[in-house]
Every structure is written in structure tokens, then in C-alpha cells.
Design a protein around this motif. Structure first.
Motif, short mmCIF file in Angstrom:
data_model
loop_
_atom_site.label_atom_id
_atom_site.label_comp_id
_atom_site.label_asym_id
_atom_site.label_seq_id
_atom_site.Cartn_x
_atom_site.Cartn_y
_atom_site.Cartn_z
N ILE A 41 0.64 -1.16 0.03
CA ILE A 41 0.17 0.05 -0.13
C ILE A 41 0.88 1.36 0.18
CG2 ILE A 41 -1.51 -1.25 1.12
CD1 ILE A 41 -1.13 0.46 3.62
N GLY A 42 2.14 1.07 0.02
CA GLY A 42 3.07 2.43 -0.15
C GLY A 42 3.83 2.77 0.96
N LEU A 43 3.67 1.78 2.29
CA LEU A 43 4.28 2.41 3.44
C LEU A 43 6.00 1.70 3.38
CD1 LEU A 43 1.68 2.00 6.34
CD2 LEU A 43 2.92 4.11 5.83
N GLY A 44 6.21 1.09 2.59
CA GLY A 44 7.48 0.28 2.39
C GLY A 44 7.77 -0.17 3.71
N LYS A 45 9.26 -0.37 4.27
CA LYS A 45 9.58 -1.15 5.22
C LYS A 45 9.68 -0.29 6.52
CE LYS A 45 11.43 -4.59 2.26
NZ LYS A 45 12.85 -5.40 1.87
N ALA A 46 9.27 0.91 6.54
CA ALA A 46 9.49 1.81 7.61
C ALA A 46 9.20 1.24 8.99
CB ALA A 46 8.92 3.40 7.38
N PHE A 75 7.11 10.79 7.68
CA PHE A 75 7.39 10.89 6.16
C PHE A 75 6.40 11.23 5.45
CE2 PHE A 75 7.13 6.33 7.28
CZ PHE A 75 6.64 6.09 6.27
N THR A 76 6.37 11.66 4.07
CA THR A 76 5.20 11.86 3.08
C THR A 76 5.34 10.72 2.05
OG1 THR A 76 5.23 14.26 3.76
CG2 THR A 76 4.13 13.38 1.48
N ALA A 77 4.32 10.10 1.73
CA ALA A 77 4.26 8.77 0.77
C ALA A 77 2.88 8.93 0.13
CB ALA A 77 4.91 7.66 1.46
N ARG A 78 3.06 7.84 -1.17
CA ARG A 78 1.93 7.71 -1.57
C ARG A 78 1.33 6.41 -1.11
NH1 ARG A 78 -0.47 10.16 -6.03
NH2 ARG A 78 -2.12 8.97 -7.46
N GLY A 100 -2.79 5.10 -2.88
CA GLY A 100 -3.18 5.79 -4.00
C GLY A 100 -3.20 7.27 -3.76
N ALA A 101 -3.17 7.77 -2.54
CA ALA A 101 -3.25 9.24 -2.27
C ALA A 101 -1.89 9.62 -1.27
CB ALA A 101 -4.39 9.58 -1.39
N TRP A 102 -1.33 10.78 -1.65
CA TRP A 102 -0.16 11.45 -1.13
C TRP A 102 -0.67 11.83 0.35
CZ3 TRP A 102 4.70 11.08 -2.41
CH2 TRP A 102 4.61 11.05 -3.63
N SER A 103 0.02 11.00 1.38
CA SER A 103 -0.43 11.12 2.74
C SER A 103 0.61 11.48 3.59
CB SER A 103 -0.93 9.74 3.07
OG SER A 103 -2.14 9.54 2.32
N TYR A 104 0.58 12.02 4.62
CA TYR A 104 1.56 12.15 5.89
C TYR A 104 1.44 10.91 6.58
CZ TYR A 104 1.23 17.24 4.84
OH TYR A 104 1.37 18.49 4.18
N CYS A 105 2.60 10.34 6.80
CA CYS A 105 2.73 9.02 7.55
C CYS A 105 3.59 9.18 8.98
CB CYS A 105 3.51 8.26 6.61
SG CYS A 105 2.78 7.92 4.80
N ALA A 109 0.89 2.57 12.56
CA ALA A 109 0.87 3.68 11.47
C ALA A 109 -0.50 4.59 11.56
CB ALA A 109 1.27 3.17 10.19
N VAL A 110 0.04 5.75 11.63
CA VAL A 110 -1.23 6.75 11.28
C VAL A 110 -1.00 7.42 9.79
CG1 VAL A 110 -2.70 8.90 11.89
CG2 VAL A 110 -1.92 7.11 13.55
#
Length: 474
Positions: free
Chosen positions: A234-239, A244-247, A250-255, A266-267
Motif C-alpha cells: 500500500i506504499g508504506l514500505g519497510k519503515a 514522512f510523506t508517501a503515496r 493511491g493518495a499522497w499522505s503524511y505518515c 501507523a497513522v
């Protein structure tokens, strides 16, 4: 200071550039502030989820320990009942004992750890080596004083979730095991599952709460469709933690991601939702700046008009309305030679002005000055600049072909000759002119010298014919 059109354009371009810069700065400040607030809100949500998970784990553990004690007591009660019987109980009798003790199953193990009797004949023959679930109780074979109760675990035979408690009888000749399907505990566990905990969290527009295992599998989310997916999908990677900011999805989001115990929480907050107020704020600021710009423009326009009026008054002769010597000096300083334009320089001087002032009074002299100005104004048209540079001296800079300029000069002299006034019977004017094309030096100063010399020549002729002295020569 009077702004010309080029200066005005530069001013407005600079003003709009400053406005654009201020709007960009305001947007950046607003977005930065929103990000900080979003981060603070995320920290609160993450802390809340973490506390709930920890509290639920404690509650589950406490409940499990309570049930274990209760179930061991029930196993011991069954062993006591069986020890005080004179005959071995039938299956039906064991069922009655199970109901009395509120247990679902009773199993009798021999000293080798094999089920030899109980309420479930289909389990007969199973022993402590039959599976992982049953192997848990193998320690009973080495310690007849030991009592054990297992956590909720799928049983070996059918895989259904059960809790089993076991003890030796008083004589150590067999073991009694009771099995209970802990409905209340199972309900508690289901309710306290991560997926249920997160699903019951309060939801906010554009905000998604996600709980994943350390390996990255989502085990709970406020969006049910994310359940079971890997966070990398879903775009959160392995953090494991960070801001950080990521897509995401499907939507650019503050993570905001933090690790809490066995989980990663994660929020995810959509940028467009968090910054929904930015366009409105920027629009308000733009409106204020536009209003300030309009007010400034009106103020500058009024100031410019006032400056122009003051300048016009400063360069205008009050008596004739002609440009004065100051205006002529400015023109002389800024006018550069231009041989491509037809320019005729006319220098005129009133004859006998001093005599009129001395004999008839200054009103008579003023009458001659205004009369000469009126005749010049009527005779010279088109692109002509008229100056009064002295008490009786007038200059006309005519932008016209020489033939047209000569006609204007002749018309001026004719009008002056035909004039009659209240204090003076006649008006006499000496006039000289010079055309730019007849001089090598086309500057205004060169034209002035040539025209002034010709005017003096005409004036000398006038005084010669009228028997007077040229006041300029005395």
C-alpha cells in the motif's frame, strides 16, 4: 516624483511578484503548521492504540490465569469424585459429572499418558505424544504432584479451541483431564484482537490507522479492505518508525509510524484533507493583499496627480499659462539633437514694455504681456511648446515643416500688429526664428542663439524706425 508608464509597469510587476512571494510563503507556513498538527494528532492516536493493545493483553492474561485456576480446581473436583466411587464410572456417569462441574470434556489418562476413558470415546488411545497440543502435558509423567492448565489451543483430534486442565488423583494411579471451550474468554479474545481494536477506533476523514506485525503484515486497520495486506503493497514500505510523506493506497499522505511491542502502528493522513484549509487561507490573504494593493495604487495615483499638479504649477507661468523658464531649462537639459524631426525655434520679445510700465503703469505692461501670449497661442498650433522665459521674452519650439512654421510666425506678427487694448493702443513684437535643418549643430542651444540674433536684428530695426533706444543696449 511622477511615474511614467514604464515605471508604473515595473512597480506593478514588482508588486505582483512580492504578492506572489508572500502567498507562497503563507502557503508554506500553513502547510508546515498543518503537518505539525497532523504529527501531533498521529502521536496521540498511536499512543491510544498502543495503550489499548497493552491493556487488552493484560486483561487477557489476567482472565486466562483466573480461568486456569478455576479449571484446575474442576479437574481436582472430578478426580475427588472418581476416587470416592466404588466402581469405575460409565460414560453416561462421566457425562453427568461433566455437567455438574460445568466442563465440556473429561478424559482419564493411565500412568503412561494414554486416554483410557472419558466422555469422548473417539479420543481413546490418544497420548502425550500424539501431537503438539497433547505433548504440552508430558511433564505430568515425571511429577505426580504437578497440576497443569493449557492456554486456549486447538486440540489435537479436531483442532477446536479448548483449554485443558489436568491433575493426578490422590493415589497417583491415573490422571484426570477436563476440557472446556472457554466461550467467555474466546469472546474476550475476539473482541480484543487487533483487527477489532483498530476497527472500533474513532475514524476521521482522510485518516487511516494501521497496525501491522513486525514482518509487515497488516493485522488491523480502520479500512477493512487493507486487512491482511503487506504494508509495502500500500506504499508504506519497510519503515519501522519515522515521519514522512508517501503515496499510500493511491493518495499522497503524511505518515507517522512507530513500533510498539510486537507491532508497528501507523497513522496515515491524506495531504489534501489535512491541507483543505490552505486554499481558503491563501485566498483570504490574497484578498487582503489585493485590497492593500488597490489602496496603495489609489494613494500613489493621488500622490502622483498631486506631484504632477505641483510640478505643472512649478513650470507654468501664472500670468500667461505658458511654460516658464524652469520648464525651458529642463527641456534644454533633456532635449537631444534629432535631425530627423522638423524643428523651428522662435524667439519673440515685446517692444516698448519698459516704456509702457514707466509711463502707463504696470497694468498696461501686464496687458502687453498677456496680449502677446494670446496672439502666440492663437497663431501657433499643433505640436508647439510655448515658453515665457523673461518679463517680455517668449519662445516657441515648433515641430512642423519650415513652411508651416513660417506661416505661424507671420500669423503671430499679424495678430500682434492688429491688436488694440484698454491701456495700450498697439502691440509691437520683435521676432526671430531658426530652422534645425539650416544648422550643423541641431541642439536647442544652437537654435536659440541663431533665433535670438535674428530677433535682435529686428528689434534694432524697430527702434531705429521709431526713434527709441534699445533698452538692451543701454
Amino acid at each position: 516624483m511622477v511615474f511614467n508608464s514604464k515605471q508604473k509597469r515595473i512597480f506593478f510587476v514588482a508588486f505582483f511578484a512580492v504578492v506572489l512571494l508572500l502567498l507562497c510563503l503563507e502557503s508554506w507556513i500553513q502547510i508546515r503548521g498543518n503537518r505539525m498538527q497532523a504529527g501531533e494528532a498521529a502521536d496521540l492516536l498511536i499512543g491510544q492504540v498502543s495503550r489499548i493493545i497493552q491493556e487488552n493483553a493484560k486483561e487477557e492474561k489476567a482472565l486466562t490465569e483466573t480461568l486456569k485456576e478455576s479449571y484446575i480446581t474442576r479437574a481436582e473436583s472430578v478426580a475427588y469424585i472418581l476416587d470416592h466411587r466404588t466402581t469405575a464410572p460409565s460414560e453416561a456417569e462421566l457425562d453427568e459429572i461433566a455437567k455438574l462441574q460445568r466442563v465440556d470434556e473429561i478424559h482419564i489418562f493411565d500412568t503412561s499418558g494414554t486416554i483410557v476413558s472419558g466422555t469422548e470415546p473417539k479420543y481413546y488411545g490418544y497420548n502425550f505424544d500424539s501431537g503438539k497440543q497433547m505433548n504440552y502435558f508430558k511433564k505430568m509423567l515425571t511429577d505426580k504432584k504437578l497440576t497443569m492448565c493449557q492456554d486456549v489451543t486447538p486440540n489435537t483430534a479436531e483442532g477446536k479451541p479448548m483449554m485443558y486442565a489436568i491433575c493426578w488423583n490422590d493415589t497417583g494411579t491415573y490422571m484426570v483431564q477436563v476440557g472446556i471451550e472457554p466461550v467467555r474468554l474466546l469472546n474476550e479474545l475476539r473482541a480484543n484482537e487487533i483487527s477489532e481494536v483498530v476497527a472500533n477506533m474513532p475514524s476521521y476523514e482522510g485518516t487511516t490507522i494501521i497496525v501491522a506485525t513486525k514482518k509487515g503484515k497488516i493485522v488491523g486497520a480502520t479500512k477493512a479492505e487493507l486487512q491482511g495486506k503487506p504494508i509495502s503493497a500500500i506504499g508504506l514500505g519497510k519503515a519501522k518508525s519515522g515521519r514522512f510523506t508517501a503515496r499510500v493506497n493511491g493518495a499522497w499522505s503524511y505518515c507517522d509510524v512507530k513500533t510498539s511491542g510486537r507491532y508497528r502502528i501507523a497513522v496515515v493522513q491524506e495531504v489534501k484533507t489535512i491541507n483543505a484549509d490552505v486554499p481558503r487561507t491563501v485566498l483570504i490573504v490574497a484578498a487582503y493583499l489585493a485590497l492593500a494593493g488597490i489602496c496603495m495604487g489609489l494613494l500613489l495615483k493621488r500622490l502622483s496627480q498631486r506631484v504632477r499638479e505641483e510640478h505643472r504649477e512649478a513650470i507654468t507661468d501664472a500670468m500667461t499659462g505658458f511654460l516658464n523658464r524652469r520648464a525651458y531649462t529642463e527641456a534644454e537639459a533633456f532635449l537631444k539633437p534629432d535631425t530627423t524631426r522638423d524643428i523651428t525655434y522662435v524667439y519673440a520679445d515685446i517692444n516698448g514694455l519698459k516704456h509702457a510700465n514707466d509711463t502707463l503703469g504696470h497694468d498696461a505692461g501686464d496687458e502687453l504681456i498677456t496680449a502677446a501670449a494670446a496672439c502666440m497661442r492663437e497663431a501657433f498650433d499643433g505640436d508647439t511648446k510655448l515658453y515665457r522665459v523673461g518679463g517680455d521674452e517668449f519662445i516657441a519650439v515648433v515641430a512642423a515643416p519650415p513652411e508651416r512654421a513660417k506661416a505661424m510666425v507671420d500669423d503671430f506678427l499679424a495678430r500682434a500688429a492688429a491688436w488694440h487694448g484698454r491701456f495700450n493702443d498697439a502691440l509691437s513684437v520683435s521676432c526671430g526664428s531658426a530652422y534645425r535643418g539650416e544648422l550643423e549643430d541641431a541642439s536647442l542651444g544652437a537654435l536659440q542663439k541663431k533665433a535670438e540674433a535674428r530677433m535682435y536684428k529686428m528689434k534694432q530695426q524697430y527702434y531705429k524706425e521709431n526713434g527709441g533706444a534699445d533698452r538692451r543696449r543701454t
